[in-house]
Design a protein around this motif. Structure first.
Motif, mmCIF file in Angstrom:
data_model
loop_
_atom_site.group_PDB
_atom_site.id
_atom_site.type_symbol
_atom_site.label_atom_id
_atom_site.label_comp_id
_atom_site.label_asym_id
_atom_site.label_seq_id
_atom_site.Cartn_x
_atom_site.Cartn_y
_atom_site.Cartn_z
ATOM 1 N N ARG A 207 -7.771 -17.414 -7.381
ATOM 2 C CA ARG A 207 -7.382 -16.261 -7.009
ATOM 3 C C ARG A 207 -7.461 -15.148 -8.099
ATOM 4 N N GLU A 208 -7.906 -14.086 -7.699
ATOM 5 C CA GLU A 208 -8.159 -12.920 -8.444
ATOM 6 C C GLU A 208 -7.503 -11.698 -7.665
ATOM 7 N N PHE A 209 -6.816 -10.670 -8.515
ATOM 8 C CA PHE A 209 -6.334 -9.448 -7.837
ATOM 9 C C PHE A 209 -7.014 -8.185 -8.267
ATOM 10 N N LEU A 210 -7.205 -7.183 -7.437
ATOM 11 C CA LEU A 210 -7.688 -6.006 -7.908
ATOM 12 C C LEU A 210 -6.590 -5.176 -8.531
ATOM 13 N N VAL A 211 -6.700 -4.688 -9.738
ATOM 14 C CA VAL A 211 -5.564 -4.173 -10.493
ATOM 15 C C VAL A 211 -5.972 -2.958 -10.818
ATOM 16 N N TYR A 212 -5.172 -1.801 -10.588
ATOM 17 C CA TYR A 212 -5.335 -0.407 -11.026
ATOM 18 C C TYR A 212 -4.469 -0.137 -12.274
ATOM 19 N N TRP A 213 -4.881 0.575 -13.239
ATOM 20 C CA TRP A 213 -4.181 0.613 -14.473
ATOM 21 C C TRP A 213 -3.664 2.037 -14.630
ATOM 22 N N GLU A 214 -2.443 1.947 -15.141
ATOM 23 C CA GLU A 214 -1.547 3.333 -15.268
ATOM 24 C C GLU A 214 -2.509 4.070 -16.531
ATOM 25 N N GLY A 215 -2.545 5.377 -15.938
ATOM 26 C CA GLY A 215 -3.251 6.327 -16.708
ATOM 27 C C GLY A 215 -5.052 6.018 -16.817
ATOM 28 N N TYR A 216 -5.415 5.201 -15.792
ATOM 29 C CA TYR A 216 -6.773 5.100 -15.830
ATOM 30 C C TYR A 216 -7.227 5.515 -14.122
ATOM 31 N N SER A 217 -8.503 5.972 -14.081
ATOM 32 C CA SER A 217 -9.221 6.609 -12.602
ATOM 33 C C SER A 217 -9.255 5.039 -11.866
ATOM 34 N N PHE B 200 -1.281 2.073 -29.476
ATOM 35 C CA PHE B 200 -1.561 2.888 -28.393
ATOM 36 C C PHE B 200 -3.091 2.561 -27.703
ATOM 37 N N ILE B 201 -3.888 2.273 -28.412
ATOM 38 C CA ILE B 201 -5.195 1.954 -27.953
ATOM 39 C C ILE B 201 -5.109 0.374 -26.992
ATOM 40 N N GLU B 202 -4.092 -0.167 -27.346
ATOM 41 C CA GLU B 202 -4.197 -1.542 -26.753
ATOM 42 C C GLU B 202 -3.359 -1.754 -25.299
ATOM 43 N N LYS B 203 -2.711 -0.573 -24.966
ATOM 44 C CA LYS B 203 -1.634 -0.532 -24.112
ATOM 45 C C LYS B 203 -2.621 -0.563 -22.521
ATOM 46 N N PHE B 204 -2.193 -1.608 -21.836
ATOM 47 C CA PHE B 204 -2.973 -1.593 -20.401
ATOM 48 C C PHE B 204 -1.825 -2.180 -19.436
ATOM 49 N N VAL B 205 -1.179 -1.032 -19.039
ATOM 50 C CA VAL B 205 -0.129 -1.336 -17.750
ATOM 51 C C VAL B 205 -0.728 -1.066 -16.341
ATOM 52 N N VAL B 206 -0.305 -2.148 -15.647
ATOM 53 C CA VAL B 206 -0.530 -2.465 -13.944
ATOM 54 C C VAL B 206 0.329 -1.305 -13.487
ATOM 55 N N SER B 207 -0.679 -0.493 -12.710
ATOM 56 C CA SER B 207 -0.142 0.678 -11.851
ATOM 57 C C SER B 207 0.262 0.007 -10.613
ATOM 58 N N SER B 208 -0.863 -0.674 -9.977
ATOM 59 C CA SER B 208 -0.619 -1.406 -8.559
ATOM 60 C C SER B 208 -1.775 -2.219 -8.421
ATOM 61 N N ILE B 209 -1.574 -3.272 -7.482
ATOM 62 C CA ILE B 209 -2.475 -4.247 -7.059
ATOM 63 C C ILE B 209 -3.156 -3.870 -5.528
ATOM 64 N N GLN B 210 -4.180 -3.863 -5.326
ATOM 65 C CA GLN B 210 -4.722 -3.369 -3.874
ATOM 66 C C GLN B 210 -5.317 -4.347 -3.297
ATOM 67 N N SER B 211 -5.711 -5.597 -3.734
ATOM 68 C CA SER B 211 -6.448 -6.405 -2.823
ATOM 69 C C SER B 211 -6.399 -7.766 -3.795
ATOM 70 N N HIS B 212 -6.968 -8.805 -3.108
ATOM 71 C CA HIS B 212 -7.325 -10.055 -3.716
ATOM 72 C C HIS B 212 -8.461 -10.812 -3.414
ATOM 73 N N ARG B 213 -8.981 -11.837 -3.979
ATOM 74 C CA ARG B 213 -9.894 -12.424 -3.397
ATOM 75 C C ARG B 213 -10.061 -14.111 -4.175
ATOM 76 N N GLY B 214 -10.835 -14.897 -3.471
ATOM 77 C CA GLY B 214 -10.829 -16.197 -4.086
ATOM 78 C C GLY B 214 -12.217 -16.191 -4.670
ATOM 79 N N VAL B 215 -12.308 -16.961 -6.247
ATOM 80 C CA VAL B 215 -13.494 -17.055 -6.934
ATOM 81 C C VAL B 215 -13.532 -18.307 -7.504
ATOM 82 N N GLU B 216 -14.491 -19.316 -6.995
ATOM 83 C CA GLU B 216 -14.553 -20.441 -7.437
ATOM 84 C C GLU B 216 -13.230 -21.257 -7.528
ATOM 85 N N GLY B 217 -12.521 -21.329 -6.312
ATOM 86 C CA GLY B 217 -11.220 -21.898 -6.240
ATOM 87 C C GLY B 217 -10.056 -21.303 -6.885
#
Length: 380
Positions: free
Chosen positions: A337-347, A318-335
């Motif tokens: 793509r990265e996504f801004l991820v909000y995690w289930e159960g986290y602020s 249970f310490i290793e569970k990280f579930v994606v709640s939603s993706i809210q944005s994206h950006r380009g970094v050194e060619g």
């Protein structure tokens, strides 16, 4: 003698990066800023342009405004009966809003679990809701369980009642602090982050009387920080061990780097196991800080005994569970793509930028849902 600048855990040796020393410099300077503010000294409190411009978590969680309020106004004010203490801490933790807690406390008499009636608390909360007064704080909004109500605040209120049926006894009978955390994680709406925050809040009172060094949950921000402090990929099973090594050898690192670090309070308590997160907004002073309040429960003899449930605690599922709640944005970094991820159960403060190739494997549906929404061309 100074410790070696490598750490060996579970048969693996990890070598620090330059960020490792930066972490200790940050911790010392960030705490020095807090000490100056508690003394009432005027700004600027630092010459560091980054620390001056942006807010960072305190080196000690207990010194943030919410924790200081929790100690002084929630724990120390009112009956010290263990069940009543759990009730007040749990009620405050449910909304994590000073205004909401004070509104409830001022409107309901007596303000106790022994006289609790849902209708009284619903009336006050619904009044705030109808007046469009925020019931939650932005940083600590929690996923609400589905317990038959339309409004999140009512589902949370009922969930608090569910926890109150057994939580006081769970705290009283717990052999390890991890036992309480594990029980909280059995509830669907209690992710690792929310369960751990509640455990920490309970630990500021004597209802959960364990050492502050017994247990830690490695959150998204902590995991990200560790990866930057050490070369190579750190397996999940090694994370807690590395954090413990850092905690135990901290005085050596401050000395090696010739950093002045006073510790916490008159007893110069060392840094605890929790690591903070990265800021995303400009720093705005919140006014003069009140007198520093440390938990009275910290002076109890039981706090001197270290009780770690098992050396393999980092491997528990249970310490290793990280579930994606939603993706809210994206950006380009050194060619890439990265996504801004909000995690289930986290602020929202624990949201993180994650590479597209990782999410494509772990959460492809979340990416699909994100692209269905209108996107801001400025993030391309």
């Amino acid at each position: 003698m100074s410790p070696p600048l490598t750490v060996t855990v579970r048969g693996r040796t990890f070598e620090p990066t330059p960020v490792f020393d930066t972490f200790w410099r940050f911790a010392a300077e960030r705490h020095a800023i807090t000490e100056k503010r508690f003394k009432g000294l005027p700004a600027p409190w630092t010459n560091d342009p980054i620390l001056e411009a942006y807010p960072f978590c305190n080196t000690y969680r207990v010194l943030d405004r919410v924790s200081q309020y929790l100690i002084a106004e929630v724990i120390e004010k009112g009956s010290q009966d263990p069940t009543e203490l759990v009730f007040r801490i749990l009620l405050f933790n449910t909304f994590t809003s000073i205004n909401t807690y004070e509104t409830l406390r001022n409107a309901i008499t007596p303000f106790t679990w022994s006289t609790y009636e849902r209708a009284n608390y619903e009336r006050v909360l619904r009044g705030l809701y109808d007046d469009k007064v925020s019931i939650y704080t932005g940083s600590f909004q929690k996923p609400a369980p589905s317990l038959g109500f339309v409004e999140n605040f009512m589902n949370h209120l009922v969930f608090m009642e569910v926890l109150m049926k057994k939580l006081p006894m769970r705290c009283a009978k717990a052999e390890y602090v991890a036992d309480v955390f594990e029980w909280l994680c059995t509830f669907k709406s209690m992710g690792d982050f929310t369960a751990y925050q509640l455990v920490l809040n309970l630990s500021y009172s004597n209802v959960l009387n364990f050492s502050d060094y017994d247990f830690v949950v490695v959150g998204v921000g902590s995991r990200r920080g560790l990866q930057r402090c050490f070369k190579g990929q750190i397996p999940r099973a090694c994370e807690v061990d590395i954090i413990r090594w850092m905690q135990l050898t901290q005085s050596d690192h401050f000395s090696r780097l010739k950093l002045k670090f006073n510790g916490l309070g008159s007893e110069s308590r060392p840094i605890m196991l929790k690591i903070g997160t990265t800021p995303r907004r400009p720093f705005r002073p919140s006014g003069e800080l009140p007198e520093m309040r440390l938990p009275k429960a910290w002076t109890l003899p039981a706090r001197l005994s270290l009780r770690i449930k098992c050396p393999e605690e980092a491997e528990v599922e249970f310490i290793e569970k990280f579930v994606v709640s939603s993706i809210q944005s994206h950006r380009g970094v050194e060619g890439e793509r990265e996504f801004l991820v909000y995690w289930e159960g986290y602020s929202s403060d624990e949201a993180s930028w994650e590479p597209e190739d990782m999410l494509a494997d772990d959460a492809p549906n979340a990416i699909k849902e994100y692209w269905k929404r209108p996107v801001d061309s400025s993030t391309l």
